[in-house]
Design a protein around this motif. Structure first.
Motif: not given
Length: 122
Positions: A45-74
């Protein structure tokens, strides 16, 4: 049906790729592969945050964060919201909810694959 979750990213030149690669295993790690950075979701996940232009789908998938409107929802609750949005012809909101559910599923399928198949000893 299978979906390829990861692709190889060739944005770095050879020396940079070797230096930043989480897939290298030093000799002292030979019998401790489960402690390799390849098994670190945080490092991916950190790779996505620290390396500009990184095109790793795995890193992006791992780094995914819930948008605020879905926080706490199943997922069940988000899908119910998407259904309600569709019934009210609010297609943009329904699409956003469905994309969220897909992103969360993608993240946890990848985490499961890493922990059960890629990382010995987890």
């Amino acid at each position: 049906q299978s979906v390829q979750l990861c692709e190889q990213d060739r944005a770095l030149d050879e020396p940079q790729a070797a230096y930043y690669s989480p897939y290298k295993l030093k000799k002292e790690m030979l019998y401790r592969a489960h402690m390799s950075t390849t098994c670190s979701f945080g490092m991916m996940a950190r790779l996505v945050q620290t390396m500009q232009g990184l095109q790793s789908p795995c890193a992006r998938a791992i780094a995914y964060r819930y948008p605020p409107e879905f926080a706490g929802m199943q997922a069940k609750e988000v899908l119910a919201k998407a259904r309600a949005d569709l019934q009210q012809n609010n297609y943009a909101e329904a699409y956003k909810a469905l994309e969220h559910v897909k992103a969360v599923r993608r993240k946890f399928v990848l985490i499961e694959k890493i922990t059960k198949q890629w990382c010995p000893g987890f």
